[in-house]
Design an enzyme around this catalytic site. Structure first.
Site, short mmCIF file in Angstrom:
data_model
loop_
_atom_site.label_atom_id
_atom_site.label_comp_id
_atom_site.label_asym_id
_atom_site.label_seq_id
_atom_site.Cartn_x
_atom_site.Cartn_y
_atom_site.Cartn_z
N LYS A 240 3.14 9.73 4.58
CA LYS A 240 2.59 8.63 5.39
C LYS A 240 3.72 7.78 5.97
CE LYS A 240 0.45 7.47 1.71
NZ LYS A 240 -0.34 6.80 0.67
N THR B 125 -3.10 -5.37 4.21
CA THR B 125 -2.84 -3.93 4.06
C THR B 125 -2.80 -3.50 2.60
OG1 THR B 125 -0.47 -4.37 4.07
CG2 THR B 125 -1.48 -3.79 6.19
N GLY C 209 -3.60 -1.96 -0.69
CA GLY C 209 -4.56 -0.94 -1.13
C GLY C 209 -4.85 0.14 -0.11
N THR C 210 -4.10 0.16 1.02
CA THR C 210 -4.42 1.19 2.03
C THR C 210 -4.10 2.61 1.51
OG1 THR C 210 -2.33 0.58 3.04
CG2 THR C 210 -4.29 -0.09 4.21
N GLY C 211 -3.04 2.71 0.70
CA GLY C 211 -2.68 4.04 0.16
C GLY C 211 -3.77 4.58 -0.76
N CYS C 212 -4.24 3.70 -1.67
CA CYS C 212 -5.32 4.11 -2.60
C CYS C 212 -6.55 4.49 -1.80
CB CYS C 212 -5.72 2.95 -3.53
SG CYS C 212 -4.36 2.22 -4.41
#
Ligand SMILES: Cc1ncc(COP(=O)(O)OP(=O)(O)O)c(N)n1
Ligand SMILES: Cc1ncsc1CCOP(=O)(O)O
Length: 616
Positions: A294, A327, A329-332
């Site tokens: 990412k 932003t 928590g966007t990865g989770c």
């Protein structure tokens, strides 16, 4: 086989008739299942069966089958879970396999259920840390899966004290208790996909690997969380070796950001998109089937570019960078959305693309919300509930939804003896990204009823549903929008009636019409017929050149329509204009024997042509 009345009664007391026929069907389809354990009643049945030669044969075969299955369980401890997963893939049969106590013998008892009696939900298990602020971790995972229509169970690996400022404390859960939670969920609850987040120690990674070997699932999504967005460390450095040595080899996809990718590769710096390509390849060499690096944190890039690598092909996935502090928590969220889409049965690349769209929409919707005083706020994962329930002005339209646009046709459905609902369902399962009900002959009442049923299917799959021409029907069933032609209700009036929250598409054959559609407040343009078609009578053809000139003149995204199918979809996408977002098809899906297969074929042609175009 002829049964005596007494024997029949005993048999039927143990199995109701529908169970028995489903069981027989499963056997016919090739599933090897242990016959039911002999209870007192069935022992009596066997005694009765001994009275005739044929019954003696039945007794012999069923006893033999029991011995074979018990042997198999004794030599293959995973058989229990394999069987559980295998039976889950049968639509007409639901088998529940119950396991005996760890010390006692394994017993497999099957309870069947006809497909109409119950509904299985796609099921994701998240193995991650709790975030008290609920922006990331277990809490984000549960909300994201819920928003996409998947059930989400959770195994907590650590409890963190966390807010929008940072991480104030971490309390890891003992490994034995992580193992116990894993056993509780995996043994009983029919998990389709496991998604991992914060795994605080190499011990937890090992426990997870062992559990997944005992209880295999359909897919494993690994988000290699190492450091929080606030810069706090969430995993011991030894976790890296756990990932590299064991977990990655079991993973269907690993989703590092550039910092995590760098850590996994021993600290190599990642500064450019080219670096992301080579990182994706190096991480793929560590064992996972797919890698998504990412690029959201990549310095100096105006777009959010992610690199997807499946071991053979790279895909550059573009997204617009949303300007916001929210932003956390966007990865989770992204990894959970991938897991949810996989649990729904989508192929990997489609799952990743849908997950990216969800995160981008959530970021966009949440960009102005204020929660907490720190530098990084959370997303509102459940934004779609609000946009659908109160039509609050935030349009849920995303131009990438135009990718594979399925337009229904009642004449074709009648020809193939299918309901609108069945046709819509199959097209979504095959990969359609937006649906239009174009029912020229339907009675209003019948149309509203079918549209209402289709809306439910579309909402649960995250696919927008539009109505052709009929604004009244769209309002009646709370559809996501309408598609109107040049001689239908003008788009500017449709906009007044429907309000800002609904999607409006307009048919255009010329640049002037495209300009007008934009001025009228439309969301997209349908341009065609590109090729000759028998579906719409007396329709002039604009050809690829006409399509190109409308695209170039249009400020709106465009979908091409007319005579498009598997053989020529690539030539349409290859006109190479950025606002051409996909193809709309009628007969290529609905005038075919198997809609699902045709949708899959078309989807794959489109995906291939677009990714090749992007990589040029
Ligand atoms: C996506 C899309 N594009 C064009 C059309 C054609 O609409 P219209 O001009 O209203 O013609 P009919 O569909 O009513 O015959 C469409 N339906 N969808
Ligand atoms: C509705 C419509 N508008 C322009 S061409 C067309 C028909 C498209 O049907 P098909 O995909 O079967 O050619």
């Amino acid at each position: 086989m002829q049964m005596s009345q007494a024997a029949r009664e005993l048999f039927e007391a143990r199995f109701d008739k529908s169970s028995l026929s489903s069981f027989n069907e499963a056997l016919k389809s090739g599933v090897d299942l242990e016959p039911p354990k002999l209870s007192h009643g069935s022992r009596r049945f066997h005694r009765l069966a001994l009275f005739s030669g044929r019954r003696r044969l039945f007794f012999f075969l069923s006893t033999l089958a029991q011995i074979v299955v018990k042997r198999a369980f004794a030599t293959e401890p995973n058989l229990f879970s394999l069987l559980q997963n295998y039976t889950r893939s049968f639509p007409g049969i639901r088998a529940r396999i119950s396991r005996g106590s760890a010390s006692g013998p394994i017993t497999a008892a099957m309870s069947t259920m006809c497909s109409g009696c119950g509904r299985r939900m796609p099921h994701v298990l998240t193995v991650a840390g709790s975030d008290s602020g609920a922006g990331a971790g277990i809490q984000a995972d549960i909300k994201a899966c819920g928003a996409l229509g998947a059930y989400c169970s959770s195994v907590v690996t650590a409890v963190t004290a966390q807010n929008t400022v940072g991480v104030q404390g971490v309390h890891p859960i003992p490994e034995e208790f992580v193992e116990e939670q894993l056993r509780s969920v995996l043994e009983d609850m029919g998990v389709d996909v496991v998604k991992t987040g914060m795994l605080p120690s190499v011990g937890v990674v090992k426990v997870l690997c062992q559990s997944l070997k005992k209880f295999p699932v359909r897919a494993l999504v690994v988000d290699p969380v190492m450091v929080s967005t606030s810069g706090d460390v969430l995993a011991e450095s030894s976790t890296l070796s756990g990932y590299r040595d064991e977990l990655f080899a079991m993973a269907d996809i690993v989703t590092p950001n550039v910092k995590e990718a760098s850590a996994l590769l021993g600290g190599v710096p990642l500064r450019t998109v080219a670096d992301m390509y080579s990182a994706a390849k190096s991480i793929h060499n560590l064992g996972p089937k797919n890698v998504l690096v990412k690029g959201g944190d990549l310095p100096e890039s105006s777009d959010a570019i992610d690199i997807f690598f499946d071991g053979k092909k790279y895909h550059e996935l573009l997204g617009l960078r949303v300007k916001t502090h929210n932003t956390h928590g966007t990865g989770c969220t992204l990894a959970s959305c991938i897991a949810a889409e996989l649990a729904k049965g989508l192929p990997m690349l489609r799952a990743v693309q849908n997950a990216k769209t969800f995160v981008q929409n959530a970021l966009d919707y949440s960009k102005d919300i204020i929660i907490g005083n720190g530098p990084q706020g959370p997303l509102d994962h459940l934004f779609s509930l609000e946009t659908h329930s109160c039509n609050a002005g935030a349009r849920s339209f995303n131009a990438s939804d135009l990718f594979l646009y399925a337009v229904t046709d009642s004449t074709m459905n009648r020809k193939w003896n299918r309901s609108i609902v069945a046709a819509v369902k199959a097209s979504i399962e095959g990969g359609a990204t937006i649906i239009q009900l174009r029912e020229k002959e339907a009675e209003t009442c019948e149309f509203v009823e079918a549209a209402t049923a289709c809306i439910q299917i579309c909402r649960s799959s995250g696919v927008p549903l539009l109505i052709n021409d009929r604004i009244d029907v769209a309002l009646a069933c709370d559809a996501d929008g309408v598609h109107v032609g040049q001689s239908d209700m003008p788009a500017r009036i449709a906009r007044k009636i429907l309000g800002p929250g609904k999607i409006i598409g307009v048919s255009c054959k010329t640049p002037a019409q495209a300009e007008q559609a934009w001025a009228d407040g439309a969301d997209y343009i349908g341009c065609g017929g590109v090729f000759p078609t028998a579906t719409k009578q007396n329709n002039t053809t604009v050809g690829l050149d006409g399509l190109k000139s409308v695209c170039l003149a249009s400020k709106l995204p465009v979908v091409a329509i007319g005579g498009i199918g598997v053989v020529n979809a690539r030539s349409v996408m290859e006109i190479g204009v950025p606002n051409l977002k996909g193809v709309a098809v009628v007969s290529a899906l609905f005038d075919r024997e198997c809609i699902l297969t045709e949708a899959r074929k078309l989807r794959s042609v489109l995906t291939d042509s677009v990714s090749e175009f992007l990589l040029r």
